[in-house]
Design an enzyme around this catalytic site. Structure first.
Site, PDB file in Angstrom:
ATOM      1  N   HIS A  21       0.851  -1.192   0.000  1.00  0.00           N
ATOM      2  CA  HIS A  21       0.000   0.000   0.000  1.00  0.00           C
ATOM      3  C   HIS A  21       0.880   1.232   0.000  1.00  0.00           C
ATOM      4  CE1 HIS A  21      -3.210   2.756   1.083  1.00  0.00           C
ATOM      5  NE2 HIS A  21      -4.040   1.803   0.712  1.00  0.00           N
ATOM      6  N   ASP A  34      -7.773  -5.467  -0.135  1.00  0.00           N
ATOM      7  CA  ASP A  34      -8.238  -6.354  -1.200  1.00  0.00           C
ATOM      8  C   ASP A  34      -7.884  -7.810  -0.952  1.00  0.00           C
ATOM      9  OD1 ASP A  34      -9.396  -4.319  -2.692  1.00  0.00           O
ATOM     10  OD2 ASP A  34      -7.496  -3.779  -3.615  1.00  0.00           O
TER      11      ASP A  34
HETATM   12  N1  CMC Z   1       4.390  -7.566  -4.038  1.00  0.00           N
HETATM   13  C1  CMC Z   1       5.737  -7.529  -4.147  1.00  0.00           C
HETATM   14  N2  CMC Z   1       6.453  -6.390  -4.116  1.00  0.00           N
HETATM   15  C2  CMC Z   1       5.794  -5.249  -3.925  1.00  0.00           C
HETATM   16  C3  CMC Z   1       4.392  -5.206  -3.777  1.00  0.00           C
HETATM   17  C4  CMC Z   1       3.691  -6.426  -3.837  1.00  0.00           C
HETATM   18  N3  CMC Z   1       2.383  -6.459  -3.733  1.00  0.00           N
HETATM   19  N4  CMC Z   1       3.998  -3.928  -3.607  1.00  0.00           N
HETATM   20  C5  CMC Z   1       5.109  -3.187  -3.649  1.00  0.00           C
HETATM   21  N5  CMC Z   1       6.203  -3.988  -3.854  1.00  0.00           N
HETATM   22  C6  CMC Z   1       7.601  -3.570  -3.944  1.00  0.00           C
HETATM   23  C7  CMC Z   1       7.895  -3.058  -5.359  1.00  0.00           C
HETATM   24  O1  CMC Z   1       8.288  -4.092  -6.223  1.00  0.00           O
HETATM   25  C8  CMC Z   1       8.988  -2.061  -5.081  1.00  0.00           C
HETATM   26  O2  CMC Z   1      10.177  -2.771  -4.834  1.00  0.00           O
HETATM   27  P1  CMC Z   1      11.596  -2.183  -5.275  1.00  0.00           P
HETATM   28  O3  CMC Z   1      11.751  -0.929  -4.463  1.00  0.00           O
HETATM   29  O4  CMC Z   1      12.562  -3.260  -4.910  1.00  0.00           O
HETATM   30  O5  CMC Z   1      11.528  -1.906  -6.734  1.00  0.00           O
HETATM   31  C9  CMC Z   1       8.569  -1.434  -3.758  1.00  0.00           C
HETATM   32  O6  CMC Z   1       7.794  -2.441  -3.104  1.00  0.00           O
HETATM   33  C10 CMC Z   1       7.729  -0.194  -3.938  1.00  0.00           C
HETATM   34  O7  CMC Z   1       6.604  -0.520  -4.780  1.00  0.00           O
HETATM   35  P2  CMC Z   1       5.775   0.524  -5.616  1.00  0.00           P
HETATM   36  O8  CMC Z   1       4.838  -0.215  -6.512  1.00  0.00           O
HETATM   37  O9  CMC Z   1       6.663   1.535  -6.246  1.00  0.00           O
HETATM   38  O10 CMC Z   1       5.042   1.284  -4.433  1.00  0.00           O
HETATM   39  P3  CMC Z   1       3.660   1.976  -4.441  1.00  0.00           P
HETATM   40  O11 CMC Z   1       3.547   2.820  -3.252  1.00  0.00           O
HETATM   41  O12 CMC Z   1       3.383   2.624  -5.760  1.00  0.00           O
HETATM   42  O13 CMC Z   1       2.729   0.662  -4.282  1.00  0.00           O
HETATM   43  C11 CMC Z   1       0.771  -0.497  -4.741  1.00  0.00           C
HETATM   44  C12 CMC Z   1       1.442   0.623  -3.944  1.00  0.00           C
HETATM   45  C13 CMC Z   1      -0.581  -0.761  -4.102  1.00  0.00           C
HETATM   46  C14 CMC Z   1       0.562  -0.029  -6.192  1.00  0.00           C
HETATM   47  C15 CMC Z   1       1.631  -1.795  -4.733  1.00  0.00           C
HETATM   48  O14 CMC Z   1       1.867  -2.212  -3.414  1.00  0.00           O
HETATM   49  C16 CMC Z   1       1.003  -2.915  -5.553  1.00  0.00           C
HETATM   50  O15 CMC Z   1       1.111  -2.906  -6.785  1.00  0.00           O
HETATM   51  N6  CMC Z   1       0.324  -3.909  -4.877  1.00  0.00           N
HETATM   52  C17 CMC Z   1      -0.321  -4.998  -5.568  1.00  0.00           C
HETATM   53  C18 CMC Z   1      -1.682  -4.552  -6.087  1.00  0.00           C
HETATM   54  C19 CMC Z   1      -2.658  -4.330  -4.965  1.00  0.00           C
HETATM   55  O16 CMC Z   1      -2.840  -5.168  -4.088  1.00  0.00           O
HETATM   56  N7  CMC Z   1      -3.390  -3.197  -5.019  1.00  0.00           N
HETATM   57  C20 CMC Z   1      -4.391  -2.821  -4.024  1.00  0.00           C
HETATM   58  C21 CMC Z   1      -3.954  -1.629  -3.253  1.00  0.00           C
HETATM   59  S1  CMC Z   1      -4.846  -1.294  -1.747  1.00  0.00           S
HETATM   60  C22 CMC Z   1      -6.493  -1.042  -2.097  1.00  0.00           C
HETATM   61  C23 CMC Z   1      -6.823  -0.299  -3.317  1.00  0.00           C
HETATM   62  O17 CMC Z   1      -6.282   0.769  -3.576  1.00  0.00           O
HETATM   63  O18 CMC Z   1      -7.660  -0.793  -4.054  1.00  0.00           O
END
Ligand code: CMC
Length: 387
Positions: free
Chosen positions: A265, A319
């Site tokens: 998140h 989720d």
């Molecule tokens: N699994 C594995 N690695 C992850 C995940 C994950 N679910 N989420 C983040 N990371 C890692 C990512 O690979 C990155 O690593 P590195 O720094 O080594 O490259 C680091 O954490 C930062 O990730 P980011 O995607 O740049 O961070 P963000 O703040 O943009 O991420 C997010 C937020 C929700 C987009 C992401 O955690 C994600 O894609 N999660 C999976 C999809 C998901 O479950 N979405 C629902 C979000 S909550 C409810 C909603 O909004 O609907």
């Protein structure tokens, strides 16, 4: 003379950039705290209902018994949709995504209830009532019509969550099922400046009508990084198949740099407080219905996922457990995000009301990185890569 661009610090994804002043909800991502109008989410989930929560989010205070009665009555009297909206839904491809069907139908709803006078309190109130009331009817209609079944008309005498399950199955659900769905709706109703809320607010800031605001937000919610993750979690669990395969699957997935759906998140650095409650609700329902296989698997994925990702501050989000719950309720997986939408419509509309009260058009800046002063080359003299 072009005005020189001021170089503000660029924050990809607008991370940590405030886009509004708001008093609707509050998140402390380190403490795992979420409040609606100052009230903790665990209290809302334990004591409130979705309609009461919606009232609180929209109008800023917990309703008196009379206020709640009127609001609930107004919603139950506006659940029906025009036959032409049903006809529109019937014309949509049955293999299409339900979020697209919902977005199309909500945009079309706006054509029947013109709401251009967005500052008129009557228009505001009835738009809010119609959207909260009719979104579940649209979702249930598409769920049935695409299978070739007739849609089921809503009932005025049944509460919001029960009525939705009734419109899916033609049976008034067991109270524990309806209560579980109502809790899911409370937990998904609002969550500060997330992507879909921001998208809706950008549309609201142009003074577009609330149906367009909700249609914009729906398009944004659909993506797998946002509300679309609910559906992806269940696909991931089905792909894993059994508890024995969890560790190998997760290790392989992470080694391939793929994310675990339902984990991570932007704000929470601990387990999402909504996931904690949803897990308990899912456990209770699975035991009542004798259907705990998917939940057992999800809990094993959480255990191993936590072990592999804890150091990065990545934990289950809202989720992660909702899919297992919706599956137990007999809802098709590609509809999971529409349930999220059915709840979040209240949060989007609360932000709409807040935004238009003191509106300023969203028109951010960009950091231009392209060339300047290029010559226009006539088409007969252009050579790819040379001009
Ligand atoms: N699994 C594995 N690695 C992850 C995940 C994950 N679910 N989420 C983040 N990371 C890692 C990512 O690979 C990155 O690593 P590195 O720094 O080594 O490259 C680091 O954490 C930062 O990730 P980011 O995607 O740049 O961070 P963000 O703040 O943009 O991420 C997010 C937020 C929700 C987009 C992401 O955690 C994600 O894609 N999660 C999976 C999809 C998901 O479950 N979405 C629902 C979000 S909550 C409810 C909603 O909004 O609907």
């Amino acid at each position: 003379m072009t005005k020189p661009t001021t170089l503000h610090e660029f924050s990809p994804g607008l991370a940590d950039v405030p886009a509004a002043r708001s008093s609707i909800s509050y998140v402390d991502g380190q403490a795992g705290l979420l409040e609606y109008r100052g009230i903790r989410i665990a209290e809302m989930a334990a004591h409130s209902t979705f309609l009461e929560t919606s009232f609180l989010l929209l109008f800023g205070h917990l309703p008196t018994p009379d206020e709640l009665h009127r609001f609930s009555q107004d919603i139950s009297h506006h659940r029906r949709i025009k036959y032409r909206i049903t006809d529109l839904i019937k014309c949509l491809p049955e293999q299409g995504h339900p979020m697209d069907a919902l977005q199309a139908a909500v945009a079309a709803l706006g054509m029947y209830y013109p709401a251009r006078q967005v500052l008129d309190p009557e228009i505001q109130y009835w738009s809010v009532v119609r959207l909260i009331a009719k979104v579940p009817t649209i979702i249930a209609a598409y769920h049935r019509l695409r299978r070739g079944d007739h849609e089921i008309h809503p009932r005025d005498d049944v509460y919001h969550a029960s009525n939705f399950l009734y419109m899916l199955t033609e049976k008034v659900p067991h109270p524990s099922l309806a209560k579980a769905l109502d809790t899911c709706l409370i937990l998904h109703a609002e969550h500060t400046m997330n992507a879909s809320t921001f998208s809706g607010m950008v549309t609201a800031s142009t003074l577009a009508d609330p149906y367009s605001v909700v249609a914009s937000a729906l398009g944004t919610l659909k993506g797998p990084l946002h509300g679309g993750a609910t559906e992806e979690v269940v696909h991931m669990l089905e792909e894993i198949g059994s508890r024995e395969r969890v560790r190998t699957y997760l290790e392989k997935r992470l080694a391939a740099k793929h994310k675990l759906m339902g984990f991570g998140h932007r704000i929470y650095k601990v387990k999402d407080p909504r996931a904690i409650i949803l897990q308990k609700v899912a456990r209770g329902l699975a035991e009542d219905c004798g259907a705990s296989t998917l939940l057992d698997l999800a809990e094993e994925v959480e255990r191993v996922g936590e072990e592999l990702l804890r150091d990065k501050g990545i934990h289950p989000n809202v989720d992660f457990y909702s899919g297992a719950l919706y599956k137990t309720m007999g809802i098709d997986p590609d509809f999971f995000t529409t349930i999220f939408a059915m709840a979040r419509v209240s949060g989007w509309l609360a932000h709409w009301l807040e935004q238009i009260k003191d509106n300023k058009l969203f028109r951010p800046d960009q950091i231009y990185e392209g060339p300047h002063g290029r010559a226009y080359v006539p088409i007969d003299r252009r050579v790819r890569g040379v001009e």
